[in-house]
Design an enzyme around this catalytic site. Structure first.
Site, PDB file in Angstrom:
ATOM      1  N   LYS A   1     -17.988 -24.559  68.822  1.00  0.00           N
ATOM      2  CA  LYS A   1     -17.870 -23.763  70.056  1.00  0.00           C
ATOM      3  C   LYS A   1     -16.557 -22.956  70.041  1.00  0.00           C
ATOM      4  CE  LYS A   1     -20.235 -23.703  73.225  1.00  0.00           C
ATOM      5  NZ  LYS A   1     -21.406 -22.838  73.546  1.00  0.00           N
TER       6      LYS A   1
ATOM      7  N   ILE B   1     -31.314 -17.095  68.063  1.00  0.00           N
ATOM      8  CA  ILE B   1     -30.158 -16.178  68.135  1.00  0.00           C
ATOM      9  C   ILE B   1     -29.542 -15.922  66.753  1.00  0.00           C
ATOM     10  CG2 ILE B   1     -29.545 -16.604  70.552  1.00  0.00           C
ATOM     11  CD1 ILE B   1     -27.169 -18.344  69.466  1.00  0.00           C
TER      12      ILE B   1
ATOM     13  N   VAL C   1     -21.637 -48.430  76.803  1.00  0.00           N
ATOM     14  CA  VAL C   1     -20.423 -47.680  77.138  1.00  0.00           C
ATOM     15  C   VAL C   1     -19.523 -47.674  75.908  1.00  0.00           C
ATOM     16  CG1 VAL C   1     -18.372 -47.683  78.604  1.00  0.00           C
ATOM     17  CG2 VAL C   1     -20.609 -48.271  79.564  1.00  0.00           C
TER      18      VAL C   1
ATOM     19  N   PHE D   1     -30.754 -27.278  79.797  1.00  0.00           N
ATOM     20  CA  PHE D   1     -30.289 -27.812  81.090  1.00  0.00           C
ATOM     21  C   PHE D   1     -29.611 -26.724  81.948  1.00  0.00           C
ATOM     22  CE2 PHE D   1     -26.326 -30.179  82.726  1.00  0.00           C
ATOM     23  CZ  PHE D   1     -26.850 -30.373  83.992  1.00  0.00           C
TER      24      PHE D   1
ATOM     25  N   ASP E   1     -14.841 -26.909  77.960  1.00  0.00           N
ATOM     26  CA  ASP E   1     -13.459 -27.424  77.965  1.00  0.00           C
ATOM     27  C   ASP E   1     -13.120 -28.149  76.662  1.00  0.00           C
ATOM     28  OD1 ASP E   1     -15.081 -29.664  78.416  1.00  0.00           O
ATOM     29  OD2 ASP E   1     -13.992 -30.365  80.188  1.00  0.00           O
TER      30      ASP E   1
ATOM     31  N   THR F   1     -26.380 -22.395  64.714  1.00  0.00           N
ATOM     32  CA  THR F   1     -26.626 -21.781  66.038  1.00  0.00           C
ATOM     33  C   THR F   1     -25.321 -21.367  66.714  1.00  0.00           C
ATOM     34  OG1 THR F   1     -28.764 -22.791  66.468  1.00  0.00           O
ATOM     35  CG2 THR F   1     -27.420 -22.294  68.395  1.00  0.00           C
TER      36      THR F   1
ATOM     37  N   LEU G   1     -24.673 -38.521  79.030  1.00  0.00           N
ATOM     38  CA  LEU G   1     -24.307 -39.763  79.713  1.00  0.00           C
ATOM     39  C   LEU G   1     -25.159 -40.091  80.952  1.00  0.00           C
ATOM     40  CD1 LEU G   1     -22.192 -42.162  79.833  1.00  0.00           C
ATOM     41  CD2 LEU G   1     -21.024 -40.782  81.532  1.00  0.00           C
TER      42      LEU G   1
ATOM     43  N   ASP H   1     -16.717 -47.553  69.641  1.00  0.00           N
ATOM     44  CA  ASP H   1     -16.365 -46.236  70.177  1.00  0.00           C
ATOM     45  C   ASP H   1     -16.965 -45.114  69.332  1.00  0.00           C
ATOM     46  OD1 ASP H   1     -15.235 -44.539  71.976  1.00  0.00           O
ATOM     47  OD2 ASP H   1     -13.156 -45.026  71.507  1.00  0.00           O
TER      48      ASP H   1
ATOM     49  N   TYR I   1     -18.983 -30.452  67.171  1.00  0.00           N
ATOM     50  CA  TYR I   1     -19.502 -29.625  68.283  1.00  0.00           C
ATOM     51  C   TYR I   1     -18.413 -28.701  68.809  1.00  0.00           C
ATOM     52  CZ  TYR I   1     -20.540 -28.466  73.163  1.00  0.00           C
ATOM     53  OH  TYR I   1     -20.701 -27.788  74.355  1.00  0.00           O
TER      54      TYR I   1
END
Ligand code: NAD
Ligand code: TYD
Length: 342
Positions: free
Chosen positions: A157, A63, A209, A11, A129, A103, A193, A275, A153
């Site tokens: 990062k 990579i 949701v 993206f 963030d 990765t 989303l 949730d 995730y």
């Protein structure tokens, strides 16, 4: 400048490649991508047609594979490397964290080491963030906020950020780290989303949701993010970290309602579901450092940008249909079955 971009079929990477090629008449872009489920060459079909073999080159590779990386660096001799390549979806990381370790952590280390060994002059690590954790109702993340990742995730990062930062402190390797809030815009994989809810609404299917829908994200148009990355590449101080945000905090339920409104669909399609485990409550970015040092400011208003994005997905239904393959649907079904048990 010769710029090797990793993850350029995803993206943000594909938007970045198009952004640079269109704004500058001399830069050459090399796209190094493994083509995972999220990597789609169709995202760059127009670029390939106009610039392929000249100012744009595609190179298939992982990579995390040093031989692939060295071969590409030796063949294309870039001045700069920008690492967009990642496993990027929080729900998938809860489902199975291993690809994220391979990765996002191993891959980033392999890439950093190869670029350092070959004397690459500039390295930009694209971060998020989410490495800062989760905010309460007040305050924003600054570059000084301690890292407190909470999902597999964001943990992967944050690990990559530490490795990149270690290359700067240990070896003086000129790394710049950028941390950006949630992106939206054309070519986003429809597990995230906004395109996910768009697709559900088009098909008159339920819009799930998570939790109470009051989790907040700071939305930035992908083109504003691309401009920020360009500024960090060309003006950022070696070793620096820059936050980027869109100044557009919205709750998930506000975003979902707005999508339905733009599409003229009923809010009866909304379903509150169990949730996400460990769901971060709120993200908000203080990007005053990038404003001061790089001249960064988001240019898109969220409401206008969202309306344009919805229109883009409406106009590009063929693109969306080809992505939504058996493998994609299989994950969504597995995930919804599994998350009921989490
Ligand atoms: P994406 O999932 O759409 O695309 C990832 C791309 O990386 C794909 O083209 C994929 O094929 C490629 N890739 C994956 N593993 C690879 C590997 N081992 N070797 C080479 N290529 C590989 O991701 P995105 O949303 O475009 O995100 C790009 C970067 O921006 C990521 O580093 C992500 O963490 C970061 N980021 C994303 C957001 C967001 O809202 N999407 C926000 C902040 C930061
Ligand atoms: P997402 O696009 O997965 O980005 P991230 O988790 O990296 O912020 O999700 C954005 C927000 O939307 C997040 O709070 C989770 C929520 N969400 C839902 O409520 N339902 C969904 O089906 C999805 C995919 C996300």
């Amino acid at each position: 400048m010769r710029i090797l971009v990793t993850g350029g079929c995803g993206f943000i990477g594909s938007n970045f490649i198009r952004f640079v090629l269109e704004q500058n008449s001399s830069d050459v872009l090399i796209n190094f991508d493994k083509l995972t489920y999220a990597g789609n060459p169709a995202n760059l079909a127009d670029v390939e047609k106009i610039y392929g073999g000249g100012r744009y080159h595609f190179c298939l590779g992982d990579i995390a594979d040093r031989e692939h990386v060295l071969a590409a660096l030796e063949e294309y001799k870039p001045d700069a490397v920008i690492n967009f390549a990642a496993e990027s979806h929080v729900d998938r990381s809860i489902h199975d964290a291993m690809p994220f370790i391979n990765t996002n952590i191993v891959g980033t280390q392999v890439l950093l080491q190869a670029c350092f060994d070959l004397g690459i002059q500039r390295f930009v690590q694209i971060s998020t963030d989410e490495v800062y954790g989760s905010l309460g109702p007040e305050g924003k993340f600054t570059e000084q906020t301690p890292l407190d990742p909470r999902s597999p995730y964001s943990a992967s990062k944050a690990s990559a950020d530490f490795l990149a930062s270690a290359f700067w402190h240990t070896h003086g390797f000129p790394v710049v780290i950028t941390r950006c809030s949630n992106n939206y815009g054309p070519y986003q994989f429809p597990e995230k989303l906004i395109p996910f809810m768009f697709r559900q609404a088009v098909n008159n299917e339920a819009l799930p949701v998570y939790g109470d829908g009051l989790n907040v994200r700071d939305w930035i148009h992908v083109k504003d993010h691309c401009r920020g990355v360009w500024l960090a590449l060309t003006k950022g101080a070696p070793g620096a970290v820059y936050n980027f945000g869109g100044d557009a905090e919205r709750s998930n339920i506000e975003v979902v309602r707005r999508i339905l409104q733009i599409m003229g669909k009923s809010e009866d399609l909304i379903r509150y579901v169990k949730d996400r485990p460990g769901h971060d409550r709120r993200y908000a970015m203080d990007f005053s450092l990038a404003a001061r040092e790089l001249g960064f400011a988001p240019e898109h208003s969220f409401e206008q940008g969202l309306a344009e994005t919805v229109k883009w997905y409406q106009d590009n239904s063929e693109w969306l249909d080809t992505i939504v393959s058996g493998a994609y649907l299989e994950f969504i079904n597995q995930w919804y079955t599994k998350r009921e048990r989490l």
